[in-house]
Design an enzyme around this catalytic site. Structure first.
Site, PDB file in Angstrom:
ATOM      1  N   LYS A  68       0.805  -1.228   0.000  1.00 32.31           N
ATOM      2  CA  LYS A  68       0.000   0.000   0.000  1.00 32.31           C
ATOM      3  C   LYS A  68       0.841   1.284   0.000  1.00 32.31           C
ATOM      4  O   LYS A  68       0.454   2.274  -0.611  1.00 32.31           O
ATOM      5  CB  LYS A  68      -0.957  -0.001   1.195  1.00 32.31           C
ATOM      6  CG  LYS A  68      -2.136  -0.963   1.018  1.00 32.31           C
ATOM      7  CD  LYS A  68      -3.086  -0.829   2.197  1.00 32.31           C
ATOM      8  CE  LYS A  68      -4.415  -1.482   1.910  1.00 32.31           C
ATOM      9  NZ  LYS A  68      -5.421  -1.162   2.940  1.00 32.31           N
ATOM     10  N   ASP A 104     -10.226   3.449   1.894  1.00 32.61           N
ATOM     11  CA  ASP A 104     -10.523   2.861   3.211  1.00 32.61           C
ATOM     12  C   ASP A 104     -11.295   3.820   4.123  1.00 32.61           C
ATOM     13  O   ASP A 104     -12.188   3.400   4.862  1.00 32.61           O
ATOM     14  CB  ASP A 104      -9.230   2.421   3.909  1.00 32.61           C
ATOM     15  CG  ASP A 104      -8.626   1.175   3.290  1.00 32.61           C
ATOM     16  OD1 ASP A 104      -9.377   0.384   2.670  1.00 32.61           O
ATOM     17  OD2 ASP A 104      -7.399   0.980   3.406  1.00 32.61           O
ATOM     18  N   GLY A 131      -1.938   1.703  13.641  1.00 35.90           N
ATOM     19  CA  GLY A 131      -1.290   1.155  12.443  1.00 35.90           C
ATOM     20  C   GLY A 131      -1.852   1.793  11.186  1.00 35.90           C
ATOM     21  O   GLY A 131      -2.398   2.903  11.210  1.00 35.90           O
ATOM     22  N   TYR A 220     -13.074  -8.064  10.894  1.00 38.37           N
ATOM     23  CA  TYR A 220     -14.338  -8.718  10.492  1.00 38.37           C
ATOM     24  C   TYR A 220     -14.231 -10.239  10.464  1.00 38.37           C
ATOM     25  O   TYR A 220     -15.167 -10.913  10.027  1.00 38.37           O
ATOM     26  CB  TYR A 220     -14.855  -8.154   9.160  1.00 38.37           C
ATOM     27  CG  TYR A 220     -13.907  -8.322   8.007  1.00 38.37           C
ATOM     28  CD1 TYR A 220     -12.978  -7.341   7.717  1.00 38.37           C
ATOM     29  CD2 TYR A 220     -13.916  -9.476   7.224  1.00 38.37           C
ATOM     30  CE1 TYR A 220     -12.082  -7.488   6.678  1.00 38.37           C
ATOM     31  CE2 TYR A 220     -13.029  -9.642   6.180  1.00 38.37           C
ATOM     32  CZ  TYR A 220     -12.115  -8.638   5.920  1.00 38.37           C
ATOM     33  OH  TYR A 220     -11.222  -8.797   4.894  1.00 38.37           O
ATOM     34  N   GLY A 241     -17.183  -4.934  11.045  1.00 33.42           N
ATOM     35  CA  GLY A 241     -16.271  -4.329  10.074  1.00 33.42           C
ATOM     36  C   GLY A 241     -16.434  -4.783   8.638  1.00 33.42           C
ATOM     37  O   GLY A 241     -15.748  -4.276   7.745  1.00 33.42           O
TER      38      GLY A 241
HETATM   39  P1  ATR Z   1      -2.984  -2.431  10.226  1.00 31.33           P
HETATM   40  O1  ATR Z   1      -2.347  -1.900   8.987  1.00 31.33           O
HETATM   41  O2  ATR Z   1      -4.009  -3.498   9.978  1.00 31.33           O
HETATM   42  O3  ATR Z   1      -3.521  -1.347  11.092  1.00 31.33           O
HETATM   43  P2  ATR Z   1      -0.547  -2.732  11.783  1.00 31.33           P
HETATM   44  O4  ATR Z   1       0.007  -1.509  11.135  1.00 31.33           O
HETATM   45  O5  ATR Z   1       0.310  -3.922  11.936  1.00 31.33           O
HETATM   46  O6  ATR Z   1      -1.836  -3.232  11.007  1.00 31.33           O
HETATM   47  O7  ATR Z   1      -1.138  -2.315  13.213  1.00 31.33           O
HETATM   48  C1  ATR Z   1      -1.636  -3.234  14.118  1.00 31.33           C
HETATM   49  C2  ATR Z   1      -2.170  -2.479  15.356  1.00 31.33           C
HETATM   50  O8  ATR Z   1      -2.607  -3.465  16.312  1.00 31.33           O
HETATM   51  C3  ATR Z   1      -1.128  -1.620  16.055  1.00 31.33           C
HETATM   52  O9  ATR Z   1      -1.772  -0.525  16.649  1.00 31.33           O
HETATM   53  C4  ATR Z   1      -0.609  -2.583  17.118  1.00 31.33           C
HETATM   54  O10 ATR Z   1      -0.018  -1.967  18.235  1.00 31.33           O
HETATM   55  P3  ATR Z   1       1.557  -1.523  18.202  1.00 31.33           P
HETATM   56  O11 ATR Z   1       1.618  -0.265  17.409  1.00 31.33           O
HETATM   57  O12 ATR Z   1       1.908  -1.346  19.625  1.00 31.33           O
HETATM   58  O13 ATR Z   1       2.282  -2.673  17.536  1.00 31.33           O
HETATM   59  C5  ATR Z   1      -1.887  -3.274  17.528  1.00 31.33           C
HETATM   60  N1  ATR Z   1      -1.642  -4.575  18.194  1.00 31.33           N
HETATM   61  C6  ATR Z   1      -1.276  -5.731  17.615  1.00 31.33           C
HETATM   62  N2  ATR Z   1      -1.135  -6.719  18.541  1.00 31.33           N
HETATM   63  C7  ATR Z   1      -1.423  -6.147  19.744  1.00 31.33           C
HETATM   64  C8  ATR Z   1      -1.459  -6.629  21.091  1.00 31.33           C
HETATM   65  N3  ATR Z   1      -1.175  -7.906  21.381  1.00 31.33           N
HETATM   66  N4  ATR Z   1      -1.799  -5.757  22.068  1.00 31.33           N
HETATM   67  C9  ATR Z   1      -2.091  -4.457  21.781  1.00 31.33           C
HETATM   68  N5  ATR Z   1      -2.072  -3.942  20.531  1.00 31.33           N
HETATM   69  C10 ATR Z   1      -1.742  -4.776  19.517  1.00 31.33           C
END
Ligand code: ATR
Length: 278
Positions: A68, A104, A131, A220, A241
């Protein structure tokens, strides 16, 4: 007879994508001569793939993880929404040049318009996760006039980065702060991967939310995440979602095939049936 038009979704991996199901359904229901297919493109091959979109007979396509950000860089013309989000999910050729946007944020807002009409009268939101998906949600909330967006994330530095990017209406917090903020907010959005495929749960105490608070999750799979289930059990209005996925697909279809498709309950049920199979 109209020209055959071909579009793609590229990513790596790509076999899980429901986009071919969605677009093929629309091609069929609108009687359009066209194709839409999944193409597995590893990261090292992405630049070569986009350089040859026209040669391969495509009019455009969707881009998903992990391409992306690269898609934004590869295009000659960007819509401002894609630049603000820092990622693109839709590409099309226009006047011989590659254009890109990000649908999105539109998909997120359109889902809530359908499922939680009037949602934008709220002015304070809690967004969990910082993220890529969070950026699209923040864009949509700001565009719809939210005045305060509390952004809670495990890695608070990432929440701070997004607050710097999106401005003072976004306030960064640690994940744990969400329960202190809960009683102030009219809308809760989970954008983190917590709750996906049975993996964990968002540590939000829904009893702290106002009785008229709205709760949505961009996860989702499953459709009813643990967070949504707990909110529903408390009698709160919720939106899953899936509608974000369905609605984000519509603008791309219109660009490539010239018809704005309808996100119907029949399509939603088709995708749910496919999710139950695999
Ligand atoms: P996306 O593009 O789908 O948003 P991403 O960029 O990998 O995916 O982001 C995943 C999100 O889920 C992030 O906010 C991540 O927190 P961090 O920034 O601290 O990594 C969050 N996330 C994933 N696993 C988690 C967990 N076990 N506890 C809390 N937050 C989690």
């Amino acid at each position: 007879m109209a020209d055959l038009r071909n579009a793609f979704v590229c990513g790596h991996p790509i076999s899980h994508s429901r986009s071919p199901l969605i677009h093929s359904y629309w091609l069929e229901t609108h009687g359009i001569r066209g194709t839409y297919r999944a193409v597995d493109v590893p990261p090292d091959d992405f630049a070569a793939f986009v350089a040859k979109i026209a040669d391969r007979g495509f009019v455009g396509g969707n881009v998903t993880i992990p391409h992306k950000e690269a898609a934004l860089r590869a295009a000659a013309v960007h819509e401002p929404v894609a630049e603000m989000i820092g990622a693109a999910n839709t590409l099309w050729l226009e006047d011989g040049r590659l254009h890109t946007t990000n649908t999105d944020a539109y998909g997120f807002a359109a889902n809530l318009d359908e499922r939680l009409p009037g949602w934008e009268v709220e002015s304070t939101a809690l967004v969990i996760g910082a993220g890529g998906a969070s950026r699209a949600v923040l864009y949509a909330l700001l565009e719809r006039g939210f005045k305060t967006i509390h952004l809670a994330n495990r890695t608070v530095a990432r929440a701070r980065e997004l607050a710097d990017r999106f401005g003072a209406r976004v306030e960064p917090h640690q994940l744990e702060a969400m329960n202190e903020l809960a009683s102030e907010v009219g809308l809760v959005v989970n954008t983190s991967s917590l709750g996906m495929k049975g993996d964990g749960d968002v540590p939000l105490d829904v009893s702290q939310l106002k009785p008229d608070a709205l709760v949505t999750d961009i996860v989702y799979v499953p459709l009813m995440t643990p967070l949504l289930q707990r909110a529903k059990d408390r009698g709160l209005r919720i939106a899953d979602g899936l509608g974000m996925l369905l609605n984000q697909a519509a603008p791309g279809f219109e660009k490539w095939f010239g018809v704005r498709p309808v996100v119907s309950e029949k399509l939603r049920n088709l995708v749910i049936a496919d999710m139950e199979k695999r």
